[in-house]
Structures are given as structure tokens and as C-alpha cells.
Design a protein around this motif. Structure first.
Motif, PDB file in Angstrom:
ATOM      1  N   SER A 102       0.858  -1.185   0.000  1.00 21.18           N
ATOM      2  CA  SER A 102       0.000   0.000   0.000  1.00 21.18           C
ATOM      3  C   SER A 102       0.897   1.239   0.000  1.00 21.18           C
ATOM      4  CB  SER A 102      -0.939   0.000   1.205  1.00 21.18           C
ATOM      5  OG  SER A 102      -0.204   0.077   2.412  1.00 21.18           O
TER       6      SER A 102
ATOM      7  N   SER B  98       1.217   5.553   0.363  1.00 25.93           N
ATOM      8  CA  SER B  98       0.672   6.837   0.784  1.00 25.93           C
ATOM      9  C   SER B  98       1.737   7.896   0.508  1.00 25.93           C
ATOM     10  CB  SER B  98       0.279   6.817   2.267  1.00 25.93           C
ATOM     11  OG  SER B  98       1.396   6.520   3.078  1.00 25.93           O
TER      12      SER B  98
ATOM     13  N   THR C 295      -0.490  13.651   5.299  1.00 26.74           N
ATOM     14  CA  THR C 295      -0.384  12.344   4.659  1.00 26.74           C
ATOM     15  C   THR C 295      -1.704  12.002   3.985  1.00 26.74           C
ATOM     16  OG1 THR C 295       1.200  11.641   6.344  1.00 26.74           O
ATOM     17  CG2 THR C 295       0.153   9.897   5.041  1.00 26.74           C
TER      18      THR C 295
ATOM     19  N   LYS D 233      -3.543   8.881   1.377  1.00 24.78           N
ATOM     20  CA  LYS D 233      -3.440   7.579   0.720  1.00 24.78           C
ATOM     21  C   LYS D 233      -3.352   7.824  -0.782  1.00 24.78           C
ATOM     22  CE  LYS D 233      -6.118   5.020   4.133  1.00 24.78           C
ATOM     23  NZ  LYS D 233      -7.340   4.228   4.377  1.00 24.78           N
ATOM     24  N   SER D 234      -2.930   6.804  -1.530  1.00 28.26           N
ATOM     25  CA  SER D 234      -2.755   6.971  -2.977  1.00 28.26           C
ATOM     26  C   SER D 234      -4.066   7.243  -3.708  1.00 28.26           C
ATOM     27  CB  SER D 234      -2.062   5.754  -3.579  1.00 28.26           C
ATOM     28  OG  SER D 234      -2.822   4.593  -3.349  1.00 28.26           O
TER      29      SER D 234
ATOM     30  N   VAL E 174      -5.196  11.294   5.556  1.00 28.62           N
ATOM     31  CA  VAL E 174      -4.908  10.418   6.699  1.00 28.62           C
ATOM     32  C   VAL E 174      -4.659  11.231   7.953  1.00 28.62           C
ATOM     33  CG1 VAL E 174      -3.356   8.636   7.616  1.00 28.62           C
ATOM     34  CG2 VAL E 174      -3.940   8.647   5.177  1.00 28.62           C
TER      35      VAL E 174
END
Length: 121
Positions: free
Chosen positions: A93, A95, A110, A112-113, A118
Motif C-alpha cells: 500500500s 501513501s 499524509t 493515501k494513494s 490520513v
């Protein structure tokens, strides 16, 4: 500098062309710092067994997925990204940690893709 050979060898195996910078023992893992041939910073977190838990690489802002860039711009309008770190976990995963300044203070957000926010530090 006090790092077990298994840790150093695992980091060098994962990044054979990178230059070893340092290694530090953290609570339950080791943090190895490397420098790529392009002179960018790479941090690798490894378990005591030498298994990669996370890789953090400084990448060009141009490599940031559109959806992440748009999510950042929506959350932080008129703020300029000063650094992008791609974080890849053991489960693959991804980020992105985006550094920026607000009122002279360095902040990091931050995502996530997929663009999901986040946290902010």
C-alpha cells in the motif's frame, strides 16, 4: 554503526545502487537511511529479522498522483508543497507525505494513494 549485518544486508539488497548513510535501532525495528544515485533520501524500516516494513522515498512532486494533488489542493488551497515522500508499506500500500509551510511553520499532511486524507503533523 551498531546495526546487525542482517539489517544492513537487507537494505543493500533492496537498494543495491544506493549509498548507505546510517542505521538506528528504534523500538521494535531498525531505520536505515540511504541515498539514491540521484541524491534523494531513502528511509527503510526493517524488522529485527531484516524484513522491510516500510520504505520512504523523497520523490519529485511531478510523480504525485493527480488524485492526491487535487485532494491536497482542496484541503490546503493556495499552499505550495515543498517536499513529497512516497511511503510504501510491506503490503505494497502506498501513501504520500506532503510537506508545506503555513505561517512560517513546517507541516506535513499524509494522503493515501486514492486521495484519502490520513493525518496532519
Amino acid at each position: 554503526d551498531g546495526c546487525p549485518t542482517t539489517i544492513v544486508d537487507a537494505a543493500k539488497k533492496a537498494f543495491p545502487t544506493a549509498t548507505f548513510v546510517s542505521c538506528a535501532s528504534k523500538q521494535s525495528h531498525f531505520e536505515v537511511r540511504l541515498q539514491s544515485k540521484a541524491k534523494t533520501k531513502i528511509e527503510v524500516e526493517l524488522s529485527a529479522k531484516g524484513e522491510i516494513e516500510e520504505i520512504e522515498e523523497v520523490v519529485a512532486a511531478s510523480t504525485l498522483p493527480d488524485v492526491v494533488g487535487k485532494a491536497f489542493a482542496a484541503k490546503y488551497p493556495k499552499v505550495v508543497i515543498t517536499r513529497v515522500e512516497k511511503q510504501t508499506k510491506a503490503d505494497k500500500s502506498v501513501s504520500y507525505e506532503l510537506a508545506f509551510q503555513v505561517n512560517g511553520k513546517l507541516r506535513e499532511a499524509t494522503f493515501k494513494s486514492d486521495g484519502t486524507f490520513v493525518e496532519e503533523e
